[in-house]
Design an enzyme around this catalytic site. Structure first.
Site, PDB file in Angstrom:
ATOM      1  N   HIS A 127       4.046  -5.394  10.076  1.00 20.52           N
ATOM      2  CA  HIS A 127       4.657  -4.570  11.219  1.00 20.52           C
ATOM      3  C   HIS A 127       4.976  -5.777  12.274  1.00 20.52           C
ATOM      4  O   HIS A 127       3.951  -6.852  12.360  1.00 20.52           O
ATOM      5  CB  HIS A 127       3.718  -3.564  11.647  1.00 20.52           C
ATOM      6  CG  HIS A 127       3.695  -2.319  11.065  1.00 20.52           C
ATOM      7  ND1 HIS A 127       4.742  -1.411  11.179  1.00 20.52           N
ATOM      8  CD2 HIS A 127       3.031  -1.971  10.272  1.00 20.52           C
ATOM      9  CE1 HIS A 127       4.205  -0.334  10.310  1.00 20.52           C
ATOM     10  NE2 HIS A 127       3.547  -0.714   9.640  1.00 20.52           N
ATOM     11  N   ASP A 153       6.184   4.266   4.763  1.00 20.50           N
ATOM     12  CA  ASP A 153       6.754   3.277   5.522  1.00 20.50           C
ATOM     13  C   ASP A 153       6.716   1.707   4.768  1.00 20.50           C
ATOM     14  O   ASP A 153       7.389   0.833   5.273  1.00 20.50           O
ATOM     15  CB  ASP A 153       6.583   2.965   6.873  1.00 20.50           C
ATOM     16  CG  ASP A 153       5.010   2.680   7.295  1.00 20.50           C
ATOM     17  OD1 ASP A 153       4.067   3.195   6.666  1.00 20.50           O
ATOM     18  OD2 ASP A 153       4.892   2.066   8.073  1.00 20.50           O
ATOM     19  N   HIS A 154       5.998   1.725   3.548  1.00 17.46           N
ATOM     20  CA  HIS A 154       5.981   0.532   2.735  1.00 17.46           C
ATOM     21  C   HIS A 154       6.355   0.866   1.424  1.00 17.46           C
ATOM     22  O   HIS A 154       7.226  -0.012   0.765  1.00 17.46           O
ATOM     23  CB  HIS A 154       4.613   0.106   2.636  1.00 17.46           C
ATOM     24  CG  HIS A 154       4.114  -0.450   4.145  1.00 17.46           C
ATOM     25  ND1 HIS A 154       4.158  -1.491   4.554  1.00 17.46           N
ATOM     26  CD2 HIS A 154       3.644   0.421   5.324  1.00 17.46           C
ATOM     27  CE1 HIS A 154       3.817  -1.697   5.865  1.00 17.46           C
ATOM     28  NE2 HIS A 154       3.419  -0.521   6.186  1.00 17.46           N
ATOM     29  N   HIS A 188      -7.842  -0.392   5.248  1.00 16.10           N
ATOM     30  CA  HIS A 188      -6.530   0.196   5.631  1.00 16.10           C
ATOM     31  C   HIS A 188      -6.288   1.382   4.747  1.00 16.10           C
ATOM     32  O   HIS A 188      -6.097   2.642   5.239  1.00 16.10           O
ATOM     33  CB  HIS A 188      -5.359  -0.568   5.971  1.00 16.10           C
ATOM     34  CG  HIS A 188      -4.021   0.153   6.777  1.00 16.10           C
ATOM     35  ND1 HIS A 188      -4.168   0.663   8.068  1.00 16.10           N
ATOM     36  CD2 HIS A 188      -2.837   0.553   6.054  1.00 16.10           C
ATOM     37  CE1 HIS A 188      -2.884   1.327   8.095  1.00 16.10           C
ATOM     38  NE2 HIS A 188      -2.343   1.197   7.085  1.00 16.10           N
ATOM     39  N   HIS A 196       0.934  -1.265  -0.068  1.00 21.61           N
ATOM     40  CA  HIS A 196       0.060   0.018   0.034  1.00 21.61           C
ATOM     41  C   HIS A 196       1.038   1.281  -0.126  1.00 21.61           C
ATOM     42  O   HIS A 196       2.160   1.269   0.219  1.00 21.61           O
ATOM     43  CB  HIS A 196      -0.961   0.064   1.066  1.00 21.61           C
ATOM     44  CG  HIS A 196      -0.434   0.066   2.514  1.00 21.61           C
ATOM     45  ND1 HIS A 196       0.330  -1.058   3.130  1.00 21.61           N
ATOM     46  CD2 HIS A 196      -0.611   1.195   3.336  1.00 21.61           C
ATOM     47  CE1 HIS A 196       0.775  -0.728   4.303  1.00 21.61           C
ATOM     48  NE2 HIS A 196       0.059   0.452   4.684  1.00 21.61           N
ATOM     49  N   ASP A 208      -0.553  -3.959   5.836  1.00 23.71           N
ATOM     50  CA  ASP A 208      -1.295  -3.325   7.086  1.00 23.71           C
ATOM     51  C   ASP A 208      -2.698  -3.829   7.213  1.00 23.71           C
ATOM     52  O   ASP A 208      -3.536  -3.256   7.605  1.00 23.71           O
ATOM     53  CB  ASP A 208      -1.195  -1.967   7.223  1.00 23.71           C
ATOM     54  CG  ASP A 208       0.405  -1.388   7.569  1.00 23.71           C
ATOM     55  OD1 ASP A 208       1.214  -2.594   7.798  1.00 23.71           O
ATOM     56  OD2 ASP A 208       0.620  -0.441   7.520  1.00 23.71           O
ATOM     57  N   HIS A 238       1.458   3.855   1.895  1.00 29.92           N
ATOM     58  CA  HIS A 238       1.977   4.483   3.003  1.00 29.92           C
ATOM     59  C   HIS A 238       3.622   4.652   2.897  1.00 29.92           C
ATOM     60  O   HIS A 238       4.172   3.584   2.429  1.00 29.92           O
ATOM     61  CB  HIS A 238       1.689   3.771   4.420  1.00 29.92           C
ATOM     62  CG  HIS A 238       0.251   4.336   4.729  1.00 29.92           C
ATOM     63  ND1 HIS A 238      -0.799   3.428   5.626  1.00 29.92           N
ATOM     64  CD2 HIS A 238      -0.445   5.309   4.481  1.00 29.92           C
ATOM     65  CE1 HIS A 238      -1.866   3.895   5.895  1.00 29.92           C
ATOM     66  NE2 HIS A 238      -1.966   5.116   5.040  1.00 29.92           N
TER      67      HIS A 238
HETATM   68  C1  GBP Z   1       1.585   1.034  18.181  1.00 28.88           C
HETATM   69  O1  GBP Z   1       0.935   0.244  18.543  1.00 28.88           O
HETATM   70  O2  GBP Z   1       3.034   0.588  18.287  1.00 28.88           O
HETATM   71  N1  GBP Z   1       2.973   2.905  17.274  1.00 28.88           N
HETATM   72  C2  GBP Z   1       1.525   2.109  17.732  1.00 28.88           C
HETATM   73  C3  GBP Z   1       0.715   2.227  16.753  1.00 28.88           C
HETATM   74  C4  GBP Z   1       0.202   1.118  10.927  1.00 28.88           C
HETATM   75  S1  GBP Z   1       1.254   1.972  10.518  1.00 28.88           S
HETATM   76  C5  GBP Z   1       1.190   2.963  15.374  1.00 28.88           C
HETATM   77  C6  GBP Z   1      -0.045   2.566  14.219  1.00 28.88           C
HETATM   78  O3  GBP Z   1      -1.043   3.347  14.125  1.00 28.88           O
HETATM   79  N2  GBP Z   1       0.057   1.607  13.286  1.00 28.88           N
HETATM   80  C7  GBP Z   1      -0.619   1.506  12.244  1.00 28.88           C
HETATM   81  C8  GBP Z   1      -1.808   0.457  12.316  1.00 28.88           C
HETATM   82  O4  GBP Z   1      -2.798   0.173  11.324  1.00 28.88           O
HETATM   83  N3  GBP Z   1      -2.043  -0.065  13.702  1.00 28.88           N
HETATM   84  C9  GBP Z   1      -2.870  -1.057  14.072  1.00 28.88           C
HETATM   85  C10 GBP Z   1      -3.210  -0.939  15.397  1.00 28.88           C
HETATM   86  O5  GBP Z   1      -2.643  -0.132  16.141  1.00 28.88           O
HETATM   87  O6  GBP Z   1      -3.881  -1.990  16.019  1.00 28.88           O
HETATM   88  N4  GBP Z   1       1.499   4.411   8.859  1.00 28.88           N
HETATM   89  O7  GBP Z   1       2.649   4.472   9.207  1.00 28.88           O
HETATM   90  C11 GBP Z   1       0.754   3.304   9.728  1.00 28.88           C
HETATM   91  O8  GBP Z   1      -0.360   2.661   8.592  1.00 28.88           O
HETATM   92  C12 GBP Z   1       1.011   5.482   8.196  1.00 28.88           C
HETATM   93  C13 GBP Z   1       1.969   5.957   7.412  1.00 28.88           C
HETATM   94  C14 GBP Z   1      -0.426   5.975   8.665  1.00 28.88           C
HETATM   95  C15 GBP Z   1       1.339   7.129   6.577  1.00 28.88           C
HETATM   96  C16 GBP Z   1      -0.805   7.035   7.820  1.00 28.88           C
HETATM   97  C17 GBP Z   1      -0.185   7.444   6.717  1.00 28.88           C
HETATM   98 BR1  GBP Z   1      -0.860   8.904   5.736  1.00 28.88          BR
HETATM   99 ZN    ZN Z   2      -0.024   1.581   6.699  1.00 25.07          ZN
END
Ligand code: GBP
Ligand code: ZN
Length: 258
Positions: A174, A58-59, A112, A54, A135, A56
């Site tokens: 993750h 970080d991917h 997501h 996707h 994700d 984002h």
């Molecule tokens: C933790 O629990 O470790 N740091 C916290 C939560 C995916 S990354 C971090 C968080 O919100 N992670 C996201 C997620 O979906 N988590 C599921 C959950 O907490 O149950 N991301 O990096 C996230 O998708 C991102 C990058 C988001 C760009 C939005 C944008 Br625009």
């Molecule tokens: Zn994501």
């Protein structure tokens, strides 16, 4: 096929998928391309393809860089997902082949993000398949609903991914397993499989090892978001449908501070 983990950033994973007969390889979400290419080199693998789950950063954030480092590399991504550097836009059901005996089926798993793709990979007949879920699905969890609804996540998680063969290995984006299992226990305190897996996951992390892969079979027993068809789960969160329970469990997780 051989699958290697490449930990990146804080808690992301890229994965290298090697077709053993030809040594041709694909990489899932190479956010730090140099790391991936080092691992490929050490294993004598020739990286030909990128599978982006996707958009984002970080991917997909390493796609432009890997294109400069590996001229001619193909970058796959969802057709409606604004994936940086994408050369080949994929829709649900599209197929990709890697090397001689590795085949990939693209599964559209939105919510997501709108265009999120999971990659279902099969190798030789005696090997269990693998699915790269980005994700959408985490071990014992799921992604936040940034661009979709509970109805869509139900379809992605509880229909599309839950219907894959039970032995399918699950590789997610993750390392969230310990926290996810701690939360899962708040939903189902008496689920012994969750408690047992939490102890195992804590030990894995203590020794610096990943908690990934899981399997579809294990997830159906321990992932609260995939168990919402069970009336007892719906009852626990005060819902009377699977979709409503999924929406409620996501809300509980968003507000949970473990
Ligand atoms: C933790 O629990 O470790 N740091 C916290 C939560 C995916 S990354 C971090 C968080 O919100 N992670 C996201 C997620 O979906 N988590 C599921 C959950 O907490 O149950 N991301 O990096 C996230 O998708 C991102 C990058 C988001 C760009 C939005 C944008 Br625009
Ligand atoms: Zn994501």
């Amino acid at each position: 096929m051989k699958i290697l983990h490449i930990p990146c950033l804080e808690d992301n994973y890229s994965y290298l998928i090697i077709d053993e007969q030809t040594k041709e390889a694909a990489v899932v979400d190479p956010v730090e391309p140099e790391k991936v290419l080092d691992v490929a080199k050490l294993n004598g693998a020739d990286v030909k393809l990128v599978f982006t789950t996707h958009h984002h950063w970080d991917h997909a954030g390493g796609n432009e860089k890997i294109k400069t480092l590996v001229p001619g590399i193909k970058v796959f991504g969802g057709s409606i997902d604004n994936v940086k550097g994408c050369t080949d836009k994929m829709d649900n059901g599209d197929k990709i082949s890697l090397g001689a005996e590795t085949n990939v089926l693209c599964l559209h798993t939105p919510c997501h993000t709108k265009g999120h793709i999971s990659y279902y990979v099969t190798g030789k007949e005696d090997e269990s398949p693998a699915v790269f879920t980005g994700d959408t699905m985490f071990i014992a969890g799921c992604g936040k609903f940034f661009e979709g609804t509970a109805e869509q996540m139900y379809q992605s998680l509880c229909v599309t991914l839950s219907s894959l063969p039970k032995p399918t290995r699950v590789y997610c984006g993750h390392e969230y397993t310990v926290k996810n299992l701690q939360f899962a226990l708040t939903v189902e305190p008496e689920n012994a499989k969750i408690a047992e897996k939490l102890l195992w996951a804590q030990n894995q992390r203590k020794s610096g090892s990943p908690t990934i892969p899981s399997t579809i079979a294990e997830e159906l027993e321990t992932n609260p978001f995939m168990r919402v068809d069970l009336p007892e789960i719906q009852e626990k969160v005060g819902s009377n449908s699977a979709v409503e329970a999924l929406r409620e469990i996501r809300k509980l997780k968003d507000n949970w501070r473990g």
